[in-house]
Design a protein around this motif. Sequence first.
Motif, PDB file in Angstrom:
ATOM      1  N   CYS A  49      10.195 -39.353  15.278  1.00 33.38           N
ATOM      2  CA  CYS A  49      10.298 -38.112  14.514  1.00 33.38           C
ATOM      3  C   CYS A  49       9.411 -38.103  13.337  1.00 33.38           C
ATOM      4  CB  CYS A  49      11.989 -37.929  14.060  1.00 33.38           C
ATOM      5  SG  CYS A  49      12.379 -36.370  13.367  1.00 33.38           S
ATOM      6  N   PHE A  50       8.501 -36.905  13.245  1.00 38.77           N
ATOM      7  CA  PHE A  50       7.785 -36.781  12.082  1.00 38.77           C
ATOM      8  C   PHE A  50       8.196 -35.573  11.481  1.00 38.77           C
ATOM      9  CE2 PHE A  50       5.235 -39.026  15.566  1.00 38.77           C
ATOM     10  CZ  PHE A  50       4.301 -39.816  14.441  1.00 38.77           C
ATOM     11  N   TRP A  51       8.404 -35.534  10.095  1.00 39.07           N
ATOM     12  CA  TRP A  51       8.795 -34.439   9.460  1.00 39.07           C
ATOM     13  C   TRP A  51       8.092 -34.257   8.200  1.00 39.07           C
ATOM     14  CZ3 TRP A  51      11.093 -38.989   9.182  1.00 39.07           C
ATOM     15  CH2 TRP A  51      11.617 -39.487   8.095  1.00 39.07           C
ATOM     16  N   ARG A  60       3.836 -33.534   2.538  1.00 37.79           N
ATOM     17  CA  ARG A  60       3.413 -35.061   2.917  1.00 37.79           C
ATOM     18  C   ARG A  60       4.237 -35.389   4.280  1.00 37.79           C
ATOM     19  NH1 ARG A  60       4.673 -39.658  -1.104  1.00 37.79           N
ATOM     20  NH2 ARG A  60       3.033 -38.703  -2.075  1.00 37.79           N
ATOM     21  N   THR A  61       3.505 -35.970   5.202  1.00 31.49           N
ATOM     22  CA  THR A  61       4.280 -36.066   6.548  1.00 31.49           C
ATOM     23  C   THR A  61       4.886 -37.605   6.488  1.00 31.49           C
ATOM     24  OG1 THR A  61       2.650 -35.064   7.628  1.00 31.49           O
ATOM     25  CG2 THR A  61       3.980 -36.757   8.908  1.00 31.49           C
ATOM     26  N   THR A  78      14.362 -30.389   7.839  1.00 33.21           N
ATOM     27  CA  THR A  78      12.902 -29.682   7.563  1.00 33.21           C
ATOM     28  C   THR A  78      12.107 -29.513   8.782  1.00 33.21           C
ATOM     29  OG1 THR A  78      12.245 -32.031   7.262  1.00 33.21           O
ATOM     30  CG2 THR A  78      13.005 -30.997   5.422  1.00 33.21           C
ATOM     31  N   ALA A  79      11.026 -29.052   8.552  1.00 38.00           N
ATOM     32  CA  ALA A  79      10.126 -28.942   9.834  1.00 38.00           C
ATOM     33  C   ALA A  79       9.763 -30.335  10.305  1.00 38.00           C
ATOM     34  CB  ALA A  79       8.901 -28.331   9.412  1.00 38.00           C
ATOM     35  N   ARG A  99      -1.202 -32.914  18.034  1.00 42.39           N
ATOM     36  CA  ARG A  99      -1.377 -32.557  16.645  1.00 42.39           C
ATOM     37  C   ARG A  99       0.022 -32.477  16.152  1.00 42.39           C
ATOM     38  NH1 ARG A  99      -4.912 -30.246  12.856  1.00 42.39           N
ATOM     39  NH2 ARG A  99      -6.347 -29.862  14.293  1.00 42.39           N
ATOM     40  N   ILE A 100       0.158 -33.393  15.042  1.00 46.25           N
ATOM     41  CA  ILE A 100       1.576 -33.272  14.351  1.00 46.25           C
ATOM     42  C   ILE A 100       1.416 -32.969  12.901  1.00 46.25           C
ATOM     43  CG2 ILE A 100       3.309 -34.720  13.682  1.00 46.25           C
ATOM     44  CD1 ILE A 100       2.975 -36.345  16.191  1.00 46.25           C
ATOM     45  N   PHE A 101       1.604 -31.789  12.594  1.00 43.55           N
ATOM     46  CA  PHE A 101       1.340 -31.262  11.206  1.00 43.55           C
ATOM     47  C   PHE A 101      -0.149 -31.346  11.012  1.00 43.55           C
ATOM     48  CE2 PHE A 101       5.606 -32.686  10.923  1.00 43.55           C
ATOM     49  CZ  PHE A 101       6.324 -31.401  10.750  1.00 43.55           C
ATOM     50  N   ARG A 102      -0.611 -31.790  10.032  1.00 44.26           N
ATOM     51  CA  ARG A 102      -2.170 -31.775   9.839  1.00 44.26           C
ATOM     52  C   ARG A 102      -2.815 -32.855  10.538  1.00 44.26           C
ATOM     53  NH1 ARG A 102       1.363 -30.676   6.397  1.00 44.26           N
ATOM     54  NH2 ARG A 102       1.716 -32.603   6.075  1.00 44.26           N
TER      55      ARG A 102
END
Length: 445
Positions: A49-51, A60-61, A78-79, A99-102
Amino acid sequence: MSSPQDLSIGIDFGTSNTVVAIADASGRVEALTFDHRETVLKVYATALCFWDERHGNGFRTHVEGGPWAIEQFLEGLTAHRFIQSFKTFAASATFQETRIFRERFRFEDLLGTFVRTLLRHSNAPVELGARNVVVGRPVEFAGFNPDDALAMRRYRAAFGALGAKQAHYVYEPVGAAFFYARQLERDATVLVADFGGGTSDFSVMRFSRSGGVLKAEPLSHAGIGIAGDAFDYRIVDQIVSPRLGKGGSYRSMGKVLAIPNHYYANFARWNQLAMMKSSGDLKELRELARVALDPAPLEKFIDIIDYDLGFDLYRAVSAAKVALSAHEETEFHFKGEGVDIRADVTRHQFESWIAEEVSQIARTVDRAIASAGVRPEDIDRVFLTGGTSFVPAIRRLFLDRFGESRLTSADQFESIAYGLALIGQADNPDRWAIAEDETATLLLQ
């Protein structure tokens, strides 16, 4: 246990769960444990899980794995991006990155990130560098047209970046065979059947004792990219998808057209479902809903993806599958964010849905036996491991061929990792990772 330099590490990286074991030169082996909410776990869920969180003027991820990933995902404050069953991408040439966020993540990046979270949460400090590391791999990787060489390059890149540049890669059923062989009291030809989430793998091994030393001769290996997740697919496809617009129609340029089925094919596969929110599928479904003849089911479909209900669906499907292993009938129930799906399902229905997959598994078992140059009656013991081995249709497959007296099983999660760690104590662990057309005689220390 022994000093660190005497230890070997076995890693059973699974589609649904991962287990890591450590063995010493005396043959003692233990699984790594994890303390989660006052519970000691030996099994680490294969999930990430990335947030995103705000830090100063930017974001910040963060990332978590295993039960902490599930916990973070369920809190959903959060997202976030939740990913499960990503082992299924290992041999896929079409999966290049996500792609995960940036950031962009290749398969090897996901695997390396996952293992780092596991090692961070382990109750025992473990460094993969300067250790004898043995990593399990399926006989045949899951997915359409799997590329074995690509999968192994990705495995080596991931574990190499973790410090295990000299890791040994061994067929998962061979790890299970090594674990099982320690309890043999006489010479035996053994069929090992390992059922994971994404693959079903089989090895035929001949064990014999000479001068007090147990020897093992691998006779054959066979595998197929069908296992528990394929059975889950049938439940989703038969019960859930028809209630979410599968079989429906939409209007385009004056014509009535069928809603494309590929959205539902992706939806019913856990690894693909985890990617639907970022792959463009969600945007396309929203456009279809605007022109659908009956938009309500599609809107429910969109809600499941939009509100990240995939893990809740996974749990509902797993609960139904487990219930059908013990009972002739159960109620499937999935509920969340206004979506409420209930359906009674019988074991007979379930077995009719998975009949083709069971037949393919049966043919793979037969191929393993034929390649070994033995007959079913020559098999002395059948060692079953993995949760899918409890599905009645699968167990019946082995009962019909070998009879109850020759079947045995062990812990459905830990046996492979234990065997892999013990292989790390053998004189030459690489000899256990032989190709199907090679022969060798191996010594069990």
